[in-house]
Design a protein around this motif. Structure first.
Motif, PDB file in Angstrom:
ATOM      1  N   ILE A 130       0.870  -1.171   0.000  1.00 56.60           N
ATOM      2  CA  ILE A 130       0.000   0.000   0.000  1.00 56.60           C
ATOM      3  C   ILE A 130       0.911   1.227   0.000  1.00 56.60           C
ATOM      4  CG2 ILE A 130      -1.924  -1.160   1.132  1.00 56.60           C
ATOM      5  CD1 ILE A 130      -1.038   0.124   3.750  1.00 56.60           C
ATOM      6  N   LEU A 131       0.534   2.242  -0.758  1.00 49.43           N
ATOM      7  CA  LEU A 131       1.412   3.388  -0.968  1.00 49.43           C
ATOM      8  C   LEU A 131       0.669   4.696  -0.724  1.00 49.43           C
ATOM      9  CD1 LEU A 131       3.149   2.239  -4.294  1.00 49.43           C
ATOM     10  CD2 LEU A 131       4.087   2.095  -1.982  1.00 49.43           C
ATOM     11  N   ILE A 132       1.365   5.625  -0.104  1.00 49.04           N
ATOM     12  CA  ILE A 132       0.835   6.974   0.109  1.00 49.04           C
ATOM     13  C   ILE A 132       1.246   7.822  -1.092  1.00 49.04           C
ATOM     14  CG2 ILE A 132       1.060   9.051   1.514  1.00 49.04           C
ATOM     15  CD1 ILE A 132       1.373   7.259   3.928  1.00 49.04           C
ATOM     16  N   GLU A 133       0.271   8.381  -1.777  1.00 54.76           N
ATOM     17  CA  GLU A 133       0.539   9.200  -2.958  1.00 54.76           C
ATOM     18  C   GLU A 133       0.933  10.604  -2.510  1.00 54.76           C
ATOM     19  OE1 GLU A 133      -2.955   9.062  -5.327  1.00 54.76           O
ATOM     20  OE2 GLU A 133      -2.844   6.898  -5.697  1.00 54.76           O
ATOM     21  N   LEU A 134       2.156  10.998  -2.852  1.00 54.42           N
ATOM     22  CA  LEU A 134       2.683  12.281  -2.419  1.00 54.42           C
ATOM     23  C   LEU A 134       2.486  13.379  -3.460  1.00 54.42           C
ATOM     24  CD1 LEU A 134       6.039  11.086  -0.805  1.00 54.42           C
ATOM     25  CD2 LEU A 134       3.876  11.601   0.345  1.00 54.42           C
ATOM     26  N   GLY A 135       2.955  13.149  -4.664  1.00 53.88           N
ATOM     27  CA  GLY A 135       2.931  14.158  -5.714  1.00 53.88           C
ATOM     28  C   GLY A 135       3.871  13.739  -6.815  1.00 53.88           C
ATOM     29  N   GLN A 136       4.614  14.692  -7.377  1.00 50.03           N
ATOM     30  CA  GLN A 136       5.561  14.370  -8.428  1.00 50.03           C
ATOM     31  C   GLN A 136       6.872  15.097  -8.183  1.00 50.03           C
ATOM     32  OE1 GLN A 136       3.599  15.620 -12.012  1.00 50.03           O
ATOM     33  NE2 GLN A 136       4.313  17.727 -11.838  1.00 50.03           N
ATOM     34  N   LEU A 137       7.941  14.518  -8.729  1.00 53.38           N
ATOM     35  CA  LEU A 137       9.251  15.154  -8.601  1.00 53.38           C
ATOM     36  C   LEU A 137       9.194  16.556  -9.190  1.00 53.38           C
ATOM     37  CD1 LEU A 137      11.577  12.175  -9.586  1.00 53.38           C
ATOM     38  CD2 LEU A 137      11.364  13.205  -7.326  1.00 53.38           C
ATOM     39  N   ALA A 138       9.693  17.518  -8.432  1.00 53.63           N
ATOM     40  CA  ALA A 138       9.580  18.916  -8.829  1.00 53.63           C
ATOM     41  C   ALA A 138      10.269  19.169 -10.168  1.00 53.63           C
ATOM     42  CB  ALA A 138      10.190  19.811  -7.753  1.00 53.63           C
ATOM     43  N   GLY A 139       9.552  19.844 -11.054  1.00 56.80           N
ATOM     44  CA  GLY A 139      10.126  20.229 -12.340  1.00 56.80           C
ATOM     45  C   GLY A 139      10.023  19.171 -13.406  1.00 56.80           C
ATOM     46  N   LEU A 140       9.449  18.012 -13.105  1.00 55.61           N
ATOM     47  CA  LEU A 140       9.349  16.929 -14.082  1.00 55.61           C
ATOM     48  C   LEU A 140       7.892  16.527 -14.264  1.00 55.61           C
ATOM     49  CD1 LEU A 140      12.303  14.617 -12.990  1.00 55.61           C
ATOM     50  CD2 LEU A 140      12.260  16.172 -14.926  1.00 55.61           C
ATOM     51  N   GLU A 141       7.539  16.242 -15.487  1.00 49.78           N
ATOM     52  CA  GLU A 141       6.209  15.744 -15.776  1.00 49.78           C
ATOM     53  C   GLU A 141       6.234  14.212 -15.753  1.00 49.78           C
ATOM     54  OE1 GLU A 141       4.867  17.348 -19.447  1.00 49.78           O
ATOM     55  OE2 GLU A 141       4.909  19.433 -18.766  1.00 49.78           O
ATOM     56  N   ASP A 142       5.092  13.624 -15.453  1.00 50.07           N
ATOM     57  CA  ASP A 142       4.960  12.159 -15.407  1.00 50.07           C
ATOM     58  C   ASP A 142       5.981  11.535 -14.461  1.00 50.07           C
ATOM     59  OD1 ASP A 142       2.925  12.286 -17.308  1.00 50.07           O
ATOM     60  OD2 ASP A 142       4.366  12.216 -18.954  1.00 50.07           O
ATOM     61  N   ALA A 143       6.273  12.220 -13.350  1.00 50.24           N
ATOM     62  CA  ALA A 143       7.244  11.690 -12.391  1.00 50.24           C
ATOM     63  C   ALA A 143       6.586  11.588 -11.019  1.00 50.24           C
ATOM     64  CB  ALA A 143       8.483  12.582 -12.337  1.00 50.24           C
ATOM     65  N   THR A 144       5.483  10.856 -10.960  1.00 47.64           N
ATOM     66  CA  THR A 144       4.753  10.719  -9.704  1.00 47.64           C
ATOM     67  C   THR A 144       5.534   9.866  -8.707  1.00 47.64           C
ATOM     68  OG1 THR A 144       3.544   8.815 -10.586  1.00 47.64           O
ATOM     69  CG2 THR A 144       2.527  10.992 -10.844  1.00 47.64           C
ATOM     70  N   ILE A 145       5.375  10.185  -7.441  1.00 48.27           N
ATOM     71  CA  ILE A 145       6.078   9.484  -6.368  1.00 48.27           C
ATOM     72  C   ILE A 145       5.074   9.068  -5.293  1.00 48.27           C
ATOM     73  CG2 ILE A 145       7.745   9.716  -4.496  1.00 48.27           C
ATOM     74  CD1 ILE A 145       9.099   9.436  -7.129  1.00 48.27           C
ATOM     75  N   SER A 146       5.125   7.798  -4.922  1.00 47.47           N
ATOM     76  CA  SER A 146       4.358   7.273  -3.797  1.00 47.47           C
ATOM     77  C   SER A 146       5.323   6.559  -2.867  1.00 47.47           C
ATOM     78  CB  SER A 146       3.260   6.315  -4.269  1.00 47.47           C
ATOM     79  OG  SER A 146       2.367   6.965  -5.160  1.00 47.47           O
ATOM     80  N   ILE A 147       4.944   6.419  -1.608  1.00 48.07           N
ATOM     81  CA  ILE A 147       5.880   5.876  -0.629  1.00 48.07           C
ATOM     82  C   ILE A 147       5.127   4.957   0.341  1.00 48.07           C
ATOM     83  CG2 ILE A 147       5.577   7.859   0.914  1.00 48.07           C
ATOM     84  CD1 ILE A 147       8.530   7.600   1.668  1.00 48.07           C
ATOM     85  N   PRO A 148       5.719   3.840   0.721  1.00 46.17           N
ATOM     86  CA  PRO A 148       5.087   2.988   1.744  1.00 46.17           C
ATOM     87  C   PRO A 148       5.008   3.727   3.073  1.00 46.17           C
ATOM     88  CG  PRO A 148       6.837   1.807   0.581  1.00 46.17           C
ATOM     89  CD  PRO A 148       6.962   3.240   0.198  1.00 46.17           C
ATOM     90  N   PRO A 149       3.936   3.544   3.834  1.00 43.24           N
ATOM     91  CA  PRO A 149       3.813   4.261   5.112  1.00 43.24           C
ATOM     92  C   PRO A 149       4.938   3.942   6.091  1.00 43.24           C
ATOM     93  CG  PRO A 149       2.096   2.580   4.866  1.00 43.24           C
ATOM     94  CD  PRO A 149       2.762   2.716   3.547  1.00 43.24           C
ATOM     95  N   GLU A 150       5.505   2.726   6.001  1.00 39.13           N
ATOM     96  CA  GLU A 150       6.612   2.377   6.906  1.00 39.13           C
ATOM     97  C   GLU A 150       7.797   3.318   6.735  1.00 39.13           C
ATOM     98  OE1 GLU A 150       4.332  -1.367   5.910  1.00 39.13           O
ATOM     99  OE2 GLU A 150       5.151   0.334   4.807  1.00 39.13           O
TER     100      GLU A 150
END
Length: 570
Positions: free
Chosen positions: A120-140
């Motif tokens: 399961i992943l927490i959706e944060l956003g995207q790498l600044a300045g880049l398109e189509d660079a979404t970042i999600s992270i495990p809660p741990e």
């Protein structure tokens, strides 16, 4: 740090749209079997190349800019695995490639997920300045080692906090949000909302039961002097605990009610030591009373008397303080009894008695000492075990700073959670505490130099809560006010724009992975942009946070001068 030549970075006349390589861009440095992930931190034309530069750019743009790259992490070409640190050093002639957003985000995403299966992943956003660079992270990896959110006013700190809470709720986690300003009211779907002192529509009035108040917090409130008042207060508390124990069905001593008073027979085995009389107001008078029954009862009830919470009739405290001001022994045949009233001790304790009477009846402290409102400890207990409850909001908006009420109330809640954690209440139900405006509470002390009490409950959560399943996420605009021993326990730091030099220095010291070249971006971060740093992250990551849904955006905007001032002018 690596120095490179960037032949495509020159924005010559008519070529600006084709230029590649500017400050903030992510790049890959090809080092044969491995690749280094880096970020451009400086671009310029140095030395003799600057002579006649304007003419060259216009006529024949052959000047090659130079740049400096901050080395972030190592990427294995075969497995595409990202590892922290630099495993191989770049050499002269190694090629540098501009990182494409999607491939870079996938590389970082794989490193964050690691060996987790179907995470399961927490959706944060995207790498600044880049398109189509979404970042999600495990809660741990975000909450597991505690988390800190830092940023100046208007940097997006509150929206980030709202985003994280709502994501945790979406994934089925359990969160308790401490809301000092009331800006999160109605912003967490499905949350149980409570407010202290005054409850607006949609929230339930709550109180912290004084019987769960730690004795240390009571001492912080009453601020007794160390020489006379502290021992008297301690004796009064122990005596009231004894009186409380006599009234319980589990009491080992028989008692009867005589004219409204409780007569307690102190018999142990075959020996009777005498009687103790508990007054109708719950106090025990010691003047000219035998010492032996009280002493034997205290020995026999040592567990109840040695409690660390105020599990007694606190409204009888002022009266019991007066009763404690007696001579320790009588004279002659009365040597085995307490003496008469000690007027000198009573004089020393008068200020403490007056404070006690004032505070127990003060409306400002009704959130602790009154019976109005729901028992918040009971609500927390129900929240922990109810699988259908995922968020609880505790609003301090209307809690006054007078008498240090706000700080003491939050500290009392923190101590209660620490006790629950030590009792392993969160082992199977991990809970994340979100504390907004943390600089108002963490690292504070109450009292004067001679008698100060540290309000350290959330510091205790940061230091020992993780192993019990209780973690904390603090948010503040003043990281310099957070004690170093708490900062050192925060695994993941989310840093929004900070302009104060001391705040930035505090963050640099707290982040071993963030050097000055990375920290240089902090004052110029856009609204909602933050740098994520932590031991579980492959590299410091600049992320443009996803904007919360309109219904989840906290009321943290500043004043609307355009509307207010125009209306006033009319």
């Amino acid at each position: 740090m690596a120095e490179v030549t960037l032949p495509l970075a020159l924005a010559a006349s008519g070529r600006r749209g084709l230029a590649r390589g500017t400050v903030g861009d992510f790049v890959f440095i090809d080092c044969d079997l491995e690749t280094i992930l880096g970020r451009i931190v400086e671009v310029g034309i140095f030395g003799s190349d600057r002579t006649g530069l304007d003419r060259q750019i216009e006529n024949q743009p052959i000047v090659h800019p130079d740049g400096k790259i901050q080395l972030l992490a190592t990427v294995d070409k075969t497995s595409l695995k990202v590892t922290r640190g630099i495993a191989v050093q770049p050499r002269i002639g190694d090629s540098v490639y501009l990182a494409e957003g999607r491939s870079l985000s996938k590389t970082i995403q794989d490193a964050l997920v690691g060996d987790l299966k179907d995470p399961i992943l927490i959706e944060l956003g995207q790498l600044a300045g880049l398109e189509d660079a979404t970042i999600s992270i495990p809660p741990e990896k975000l909450f597991g080692r505690h988390c800190g959110i830092f940023g100046a006013t208007g940097g997006g700190k509150s929206w980030t906090l709202s985003r994280l809470v709502n994501e945790a709720v979406r994934l089925g986690g359990k969160c308790i949000l401490f809301d000092p300003t009331g800006e999160f009211a109605g912003k967490i779907p499905g949350a149980k909302e409570f407010a202290f002192t005054k409850a607006p529509p949609g929230q339930t009035l709550a109180r912290f039961p004084f019987r769960d108040l730690a004795e240390e917090d009571l001492r912080a409130l009453l601020t007794p002097t160390s020489q006379t008042q502290i021992p008297t207060l301690r004796n009064a508390v122990r005596t009231l605990r004894m009186a409380e124990a006599f009234s319980l069905p589990t009491s080992p001593f028989a008692s009867i009610i005589v004219d409204g008073r409780r007569k307690v027979d102190i018999t142990i085995g075959q020996k009777t030591w005498g009687d103790i009389w508990v007054q109708p107001d719950g106090t025990i008078k010691k003047t000219d009373s035998p010492r032996a029954p009280l002493g034997m009862a205290e020995i026999h009830l040592y567990k109840a008397i040695g409690s660390d919470v105020c599990d007694f009739n606190i409204h009888a405290l002022a009266g019991q303080l007066k009763n404690e001001c007696v001579h320790p022994a009588g004279f002659g045949d009365a040597a085995g009894s307490y003496g008469g009233i000690d007027k000198q001790a009573l004089g020393y304790c008068t200020s403490l008695i007056v404070r006690t009477e004032t505070y127990l009846s003060a409306p400002e402290l009704g959130c602790i000492f009154s019976e109005d409102g729901a028992n918040i400890c009971t609500a927390i207990n129900q929240f922990i075990v109810d699988p259908d409850q995922h968020a609880m909001i505790l609003s301090f908006k209307d809690v006054t700073f007078k008498y240090n009420t706000r700080e003491l109330l939050l500290n009392a809640l923190g101590r209660y959670l620490v006790r629950k954690a030590r009792a392993e209440a969160f082992k199977n139900n991990p809970v994340i505490c979100f504390l907004d405006e943390a600089h108002q509470f963490i690292g504070r002390t109450v009292g004067d130099e001679a008698n100060s009490v540290a309000l350290d409950s959330f510091g205790l959560i940061a230091k020992e809560g993780r192993k019990y399943g209780l973690t904390v996420t603090i948010a503040t605009q003043r990281p310099r006010d957070v004690p170093q021993d708490v900062l050192s326990q925060l695994g993941t730091l989310i840093v929004h724009r900070l302009t104060n030099e001391r705040d930035r220095e505090t963050i640099e010291k707290a982040c071993g992975e963030m050097d000055r070249s990375a920290a240089a971006f902090i004052p110029s971060l856009a609204q909602g942009e933050a740098i994520f740093v932590g031991p579980d992250l492959p590299t410091p990551m600049p992320i443009q946070m996803m904007i919360p849904a309109p219904s989840q955006q906290p009321e943290s905007r500043g004043p609307d001068y355009q509307s207010a001032w125009v209306l006033a002018a009319q």
